[in-house]
Write an enzyme that holds these catalytic residues in place. Structure first.
Site, PDB file in Angstrom:
ATOM      1  CB  THR A   1     -39.970  23.812 153.784  1.00  0.00           C
ATOM      2  OG1 THR A   1     -39.271  24.122 152.572  1.00  0.00           O
ATOM      3  CG2 THR A   1     -39.050  23.023 154.688  1.00  0.00           C
TER       4      THR A   1
ATOM      5  CB  SER B   1     -32.795  28.659 154.463  1.00  0.00           C
ATOM      6  OG  SER B   1     -32.239  29.500 153.494  1.00  0.00           O
TER       7      SER B   1
HETATM    8  N1  GLY Z   1     -36.082  24.707 149.814  1.00  0.00           N
HETATM    9  C1  GLY Z   1     -35.894  25.615 150.909  1.00  0.00           C
HETATM   10  C2  GLY Z   1     -34.566  25.409 151.576  1.00  0.00           C
HETATM   11  O1  GLY Z   1     -34.005  24.339 151.512  1.00  0.00           O
HETATM   12  O2  GLY Z   1     -34.061  26.324 152.169  1.00  0.00           O
END
Ligand code: GLY
Length: 494
Positions: A303, A375
């Site tokens: 991310t 998250s």
């Molecule tokens: N893919 C990590 C999140 O959205 O928390």
């Protein structure tokens, strides 16, 4: 273009904004399960979660939202023509970018699985060394189409047809109609107070805002400064609030268009105070003894995040992702990007952990058209009503607790933004019942003290928690950036 590790035409994300007139809002351009998805799609014949299927290859791909998100944000707020925004990226894709040491190491780490998934001729399968220049001509071509034809080039025409056929050929179930049916949502952010701060963060389908609000609500009655920064007692307080909030996350949170989330009750001070009554500084509350609360009536460092304050005082906090490192490892040679593996953020089987070890519940079960729980915690903080901070981070399940620690470092320990970002970090997420520490910055004495009180601690070589990119607006109007030294992150002022 320069960060295939987490970027992002094949992914999705969230933006939280605050305009200079005080208006706040958020944009949900999270990926979505395809129409052919079903609850048990990642279970094998014995009913066990096959995590390879939900993390690598075509079946792990959720319908991407990034392009619709970018065009929606541009339509609502953009001042410059779209070609002014996309042309520099096209030039970069054609001219190429120089690989850093950290990128070279990451690519080496994932090269084999990228090769298995995307073939020997794929752009990022080749041996790439620090200092090499990478051009992505396919991506330049894709971006030219988006510049000239808009989002419909991605969601409505030949590109959507190509993507659905490509993903299906790699074992996926996304159809052209899934692209045509994809929509972004403008949503109310989660806003809550902590001392003299007003904190504005992302609501469901991200768990970030609610979880952060719960943790901070549980911590507010305590004098954290008195406990001492990163002391054993400080670690205990954060851990006990975090495990209680993550237990609720697991049970109550999912896509708000599919499940009812009791937000008001989850954030009520009485409910949060009640949850902390079982906390004693003498001994750890084991996670096995904690469950979600009863209310009447679900990285790793993947991310990426950016924080911006513009010359007019408008602020945006954007966290965006393809989930795992290089997403599904499925690189589209025709379009020039990796597809996400966001389907792993659903609870493939209630009670079975995902790639971040998060245990999911029924609220986050897979359903056609549903968004997987996130998250991601893009956040804006006001102090005494004035813009104070714009912050966020990658890090999967550790995103929420990383954002928490930056706010606490600045609010209680008088740190500037870069100093706050540089501090060592810790993390607890209820299950597994382990208090994780970054490798550098925490003494063995500290861990021993916590172990004696019943905490299971973990400190692994090279472990980092989050890569924060944040801005602090000082009272004289000066903007101070915090760019995380854990990554290749940098700050610029124009
Ligand atoms: N893919 C990590 C999140 O959205 O928390």
């Amino acid at each position: 273009m320069v960060y295939p590790y987490a970027g992002n035409l094949g992914g999705g994300g969230f933006m939280v904004y605050r305009l200079n007139d005080g208006t706040t809002g958020s944009l949900d351009y999270r990926e979505m399960a395809p129409a052919a998805a079903h609850r048990d799609m990642f279970l094998d014949s014995l009913g066990h979660h096959d995590s390879a299927l939900s993390t690598v290859g075509g079946l792990s791909v959720g319908v991407p939202g990034t392009i619709k998100g970018i065009f929606a944000a541009h339509k609502k707020f953009g001042l410059l023509p779209i070609e002014d925004l996309i042309d520099p990226v096209i030039a970069l894709a054609e001219k190429g970018y120089v690989i850093t040491d950290k990128q070279s190491a990451r690519l080496a780490q994932y090269r084999e699985v990228i090769r298995e998934t995307s073939g020997t001729e794929s752009l990022y399968t080749k041996v790439i060394s620090a200092g090499d220049t990478i051009k992505n001509i396919a991506l330049a071509k894709t971006l030219k189409q988006l510049r000239d034809q808009g989002e419909q080039a991605f969601y409505g025409g030949a590109m959507a047809k190509h993507m659905s056929q490509f993903i299906q050929a790699k074992g996926g179930v996304i159809q052209m109609e899934d692209f045509q049916n994809y929509e972004v949502h403008w949503r109310d952010p989660i806003a809550f107070n902590y001392e003299d701060l007003e904190i504005i963060s992302m609501g469901p389908p991200s768990s970030g805002g609610i979880c952060l609000a719960q943790i901070m609500g549980m911590l507010e009655p305590f004098d954290l400064k008195e406990l001492g920064h990163n002391s054993a007692l400080y670690a205990q307080h954060l851990t006990e609030a975090e495990r209680r909030a993550y237990a609720d996350r697991s049970h109550y949170l999912g896509d708000p268009d599919f499940v009812n989330i009791p937000t008001e009750q989850l954030l009520s001070p009485a409910y949060l105070a009640e949850k902390m009554t079982s906390f004693s500084t003498k001994t750890a509350t084991l996670s096995g003894a904690i469950s979600h609360g009863n209310i009447v009536g679900h990285e790793s460092d993947e991310t990426t995040h950016y924080s911006i304050v513009d010359p007019m005082g408008n602020a945006v906090s954007v966290t965006t992702t393809i989930n795992g490192a290089y997403g599904s490892k499925l690189f589209d040679p025709e379009l020039g990007f990796f597809y996400n593996n966001e389907m792993d953020d659903f609870s493939a089987k209630p009670g079975s952990p995902n790639m971040f070890g998060l245990i999911g519940g029924e609220a986050n079960a897979i359903a056609p058209g549903k968004r997987m729980l996130s998250s991601m915690t893009p956040t804006i903080v006001l102090k005494k009503g004035q813009l104070w901070q714009v912050l966020g981070t990658p890090g999967g399940s550790t995103i929420i607790t990383t954002v928490l620690q930056i706010i606490l470092n600045t609010q209680h320990f008088n740190m500037g933004m870069q100093e706050a970002v540089n501090q060592p970090r810790m993390h607890h997420q209820w299950l597994p019942d382990v208090l994780q520490f970054e490798y550098d910055g925490f003494s063995e004495d500290l861990l021993d003290t916590l172990n004696q009180k019943g905490y299971k601690t973990l400190k692994k070589a090279h472990r980092i928690i989050g890569k924060v990119d944040a801005i602090m607006r000082h009272s004289d109007g000066l903007l101070e950036a915090g760019a995380d030294p854990r990554g290749d992150d940098a700050a610029r002022g124009f």
